[in-house]
Write an enzyme that holds these catalytic residues in place. Sequence first.
Site, PDB file in Angstrom:
ATOM      1  N   ARG A  22       0.868  -1.183   0.000  1.00  0.00           N
ATOM      2  CA  ARG A  22       0.000   0.000   0.000  1.00  0.00           C
ATOM      3  C   ARG A  22       0.900   1.226   0.000  1.00  0.00           C
ATOM      4  O   ARG A  22       1.600   1.512   0.976  1.00  0.00           O
ATOM      5  CB  ARG A  22      -0.869  -0.027   1.264  1.00  0.00           C
ATOM      6  CG  ARG A  22      -1.671   1.245   1.513  1.00  0.00           C
ATOM      7  CD  ARG A  22      -2.766   1.426   0.496  1.00  0.00           C
ATOM      8  NE  ARG A  22      -3.747   2.419   0.958  1.00  0.00           N
ATOM      9  CZ  ARG A  22      -4.402   3.245   0.153  1.00  0.00           C
ATOM     10  NH1 ARG A  22      -4.167   3.218  -1.158  1.00  0.00           N
ATOM     11  NH2 ARG A  22      -5.292   4.080   0.633  1.00  0.00           N
ATOM     12  N   GLY A  23       0.932   1.948  -1.118  1.00  0.00           N
ATOM     13  CA  GLY A  23       1.878   3.043  -1.296  1.00  0.00           C
ATOM     14  C   GLY A  23       1.818   4.107  -0.218  1.00  0.00           C
ATOM     15  O   GLY A  23       2.848   4.569   0.280  1.00  0.00           O
ATOM     16  N   GLU A  24       0.608   4.499   0.171  1.00  0.00           N
ATOM     17  CA  GLU A  24       0.468   5.568   1.162  1.00  0.00           C
ATOM     18  C   GLU A  24       1.046   5.176   2.518  1.00  0.00           C
ATOM     19  O   GLU A  24       1.451   6.028   3.299  1.00  0.00           O
ATOM     20  CB  GLU A  24      -1.012   5.939   1.317  1.00  0.00           C
ATOM     21  CG  GLU A  24      -1.609   6.601   0.081  1.00  0.00           C
ATOM     22  CD  GLU A  24      -3.086   6.906   0.268  1.00  0.00           C
ATOM     23  OE1 GLU A  24      -3.547   6.855   1.430  1.00  0.00           O
ATOM     24  OE2 GLU A  24      -3.761   7.184  -0.736  1.00  0.00           O
ATOM     25  N   ASP A  25       1.074   3.875   2.813  1.00  0.00           N
ATOM     26  CA  ASP A  25       1.548   3.405   4.120  1.00  0.00           C
ATOM     27  C   ASP A  25       3.068   3.264   4.184  1.00  0.00           C
ATOM     28  O   ASP A  25       3.693   3.671   5.165  1.00  0.00           O
ATOM     29  CB  ASP A  25       0.927   2.043   4.451  1.00  0.00           C
ATOM     30  CG  ASP A  25      -0.567   2.136   4.728  1.00  0.00           C
ATOM     31  OD1 ASP A  25      -1.091   3.263   4.749  1.00  0.00           O
ATOM     32  OD2 ASP A  25      -1.194   1.077   4.913  1.00  0.00           O
ATOM     33  N   THR A  26       3.658   2.659   3.140  1.00  0.00           N
ATOM     34  CA  THR A  26       5.055   2.218   3.294  1.00  0.00           C
ATOM     35  C   THR A  26       5.957   2.551   2.118  1.00  0.00           C
ATOM     36  O   THR A  26       7.137   2.177   2.127  1.00  0.00           O
ATOM     37  CB  THR A  26       5.103   0.682   3.507  1.00  0.00           C
ATOM     38  OG1 THR A  26       4.607   0.039   2.328  1.00  0.00           O
ATOM     39  CG2 THR A  26       4.295   0.257   4.715  1.00  0.00           C
ATOM     40  N   ARG A  27       5.432   3.234   1.081  1.00  0.00           N
ATOM     41  CA  ARG A  27       6.244   3.438  -0.129  1.00  0.00           C
ATOM     42  C   ARG A  27       7.594   4.080   0.171  1.00  0.00           C
ATOM     43  O   ARG A  27       8.629   3.652  -0.324  1.00  0.00           O
ATOM     44  CB  ARG A  27       5.494   4.289  -1.143  1.00  0.00           C
ATOM     45  CG  ARG A  27       6.302   4.535  -2.429  1.00  0.00           C
ATOM     46  CD  ARG A  27       5.615   5.527  -3.341  1.00  0.00           C
ATOM     47  NE  ARG A  27       4.265   5.153  -3.667  1.00  0.00           N
ATOM     48  CZ  ARG A  27       3.937   4.236  -4.577  1.00  0.00           C
ATOM     49  NH1 ARG A  27       4.890   3.600  -5.218  1.00  0.00           N
ATOM     50  NH2 ARG A  27       2.674   3.969  -4.829  1.00  0.00           N
ATOM     51  N   GLY A  55      -6.725   2.711 -12.747  1.00  0.00           N
ATOM     52  CA  GLY A  55      -8.024   2.329 -13.274  1.00  0.00           C
ATOM     53  C   GLY A  55      -8.610   1.161 -12.504  1.00  0.00           C
ATOM     54  O   GLY A  55      -8.101   0.737 -11.485  1.00  0.00           O
ATOM     55  N   GLU A  89      -4.748  -6.893  -6.789  1.00  0.00           N
ATOM     56  CA  GLU A  89      -3.390  -7.391  -7.019  1.00  0.00           C
ATOM     57  C   GLU A  89      -3.163  -8.682  -6.242  1.00  0.00           C
ATOM     58  O   GLU A  89      -2.581  -9.650  -6.756  1.00  0.00           O
ATOM     59  CB  GLU A  89      -2.397  -6.312  -6.567  1.00  0.00           C
ATOM     60  CG  GLU A  89      -1.007  -6.447  -7.161  1.00  0.00           C
ATOM     61  CD  GLU A  89      -0.199  -5.183  -6.895  1.00  0.00           C
ATOM     62  OE1 GLU A  89      -0.086  -4.358  -7.815  1.00  0.00           O
ATOM     63  OE2 GLU A  89       0.298  -5.021  -5.765  1.00  0.00           O
TER      64      GLU A  89
END
Length: 651
Positions: A22-27, A55, A89
Amino acid sequence: MTEPESSRSRPEGAYDVFLSFRGEDTRKTFTDHLYTALVQAGIHTFRDDDELPRGEEISDHLLRAVQESKISIVVFSKGYASSRWCLNELVEILKCKNRKTGQIVLPIFYDIDPSYVRKQNGSFAEAFVKHEECFEEKLVKEWRKALEEAGNLSGWNLNDMANGHEAKFIKGIIKDVLNKLRRECLYVPEHLVGMDLDHDISDFLSTATDDVRIVGIHGMPGIGKTTIAKVVFNQLCYRFEGSCFLSDINERSKQVNGLVPLQKQLLHDILKQDVADFDCVDRGKVLIKERLRRKRVLVVADNVAHLDQLNALMGDRSWFGPRSRVIITTRYSSLLREADQTYQIKELKPDESLQLFSWHSFKETKPAEDYIELSKKAVDYCGGLPLALEVIGALLYRKNRGEWESEIDNLSRIPNQDIQGKLLISYHALDGELQRAFLDIACFFIGIEEEYVAKVLGARCRLNPEVVLKTLRERSLIQFHECIIKDERQLFGRTVSITMHDLLRDMGREVVRESSPLLLGKRTRIWNQEDAWNVLEQQKGTEVVEGLKLDVRASEAKSLSTGSFAKMKCLNLLQINGAHLTGSFKLLSKELMWICWLQCPLKYFPSDFTLDNLAVLDMQYNNLKELWKGKKVRNMLQSSKFLQYIIYIYM
């Protein structure tokens, strides 16, 4: 240090790891540190760096990255379930895992308990309240099922790490990933041509079925059976609990008790540990079945020629665990009756032949403009056989037009069906020292360690042995093969051995045989066991003999007189494993450079043995009580010249 290059471009070939997070959490925190550590460890990793809105569907680009990755690492964080993209995913990752044989999914629970993922509690429960309002019930159920499955998988939990040290946590993950990627990859040429069948074979073996599947690959010698098996092995081996590539079974099984070392390799390669020592094929069968029947394994049996070879290594499907896969390569389709699928390898097409030939003659995909017609002529004479194209191409590399025309004229004089005759051209193109080295290897040193052989050749040749081996390899006349060895302390290790294709080996031995078709004692090298025994027992040896190989460890007849060697004044290479020699050792050649006498029955090293030119003394598993008996022997064995070359003196 530069930042690791992003893997966001269209995937090219399989990735080792696909990172789902999850990009917002751990990117920019944990996942970035993990990605950097993976790349620094040499692990080819895909990370999607796209922070733009996505999308509804996963792109083909991303889907292909998932499918082509060997391991998917899923970083579960508190906000993971709030992203429908992450959930989609995950569904695709698990589909891929369940569709392919043993694809690995490694969950990482970052500041979240695995039970929250498995049961959708906590922040995951909050996310699903919203999902149930916005999405169809069928899709939400699919997400829940995926989270339940992933939460039950064995993975890594940051909360289990003392004090939550992320650095130690990541270090442990890297070690685990490297372990799971522990592939015994085999060397295959960089430029492969006409290898389309490997995709069909790989797809067939990758189908997720619980049965043990067997694939057979058959075709004429030199057609590329082993190469295709290596390619498929490299593609699949990481997916199994254990894997083993048993190379050149037919040749190796000809050694004394030769099937036993193959059985031991099979057990060791898969179990990664020493196995109980045994010297009986039947005992090996029992051990293989007992130790491997619960393991999901990939096994390649290369160059099988007799049913007893298969029976000793894989007598029945039940010897291996469910979902195991077996690949057999052979010249004989009759040995593949138990195979679920068989593939016949055929000659290359003209355009494929020209491309492969060009790689070896020009290091390009096509010939130089003014060599096109000559190249096509050479290719026509090779008959679509990869080995011939490789050897003849390597022969012509960096030669001028006149030399090309001369060699192609030689090819034209040989009947099309005489592949060995065409390979012989490459032998005749070698100078005298290289020809001797090639014949020595063909007759005595196939499958022997590179360093060992180099020591012998260093004494036999005026040229640097490393240059000799490099030249023979460049001419495609020998290959180097990484393999497992076991030393006198029963410890396993890796080394590089020298191998040679059967056709080239037979061609070299035929050169020796033709020098004296009828009189064995007038051949330069005697490698056949029966021939060697006859020459020695009947004392037919002559000054022509340069090398002789005999192994009577498994025979009842072992006794020979040293007088059998009296006429072999030029003997350089001698193997007499298990032999009992009686008489004066003065009668043996003073030119000996290599002595291999395994299981020597003597208690003391003979004081009248002249070893002034000796380079390698290999006396493993002997009965010697004292090696240095006598001043003459002690002085000789301790001389600087001798110690410069010596490899093995095992007591």
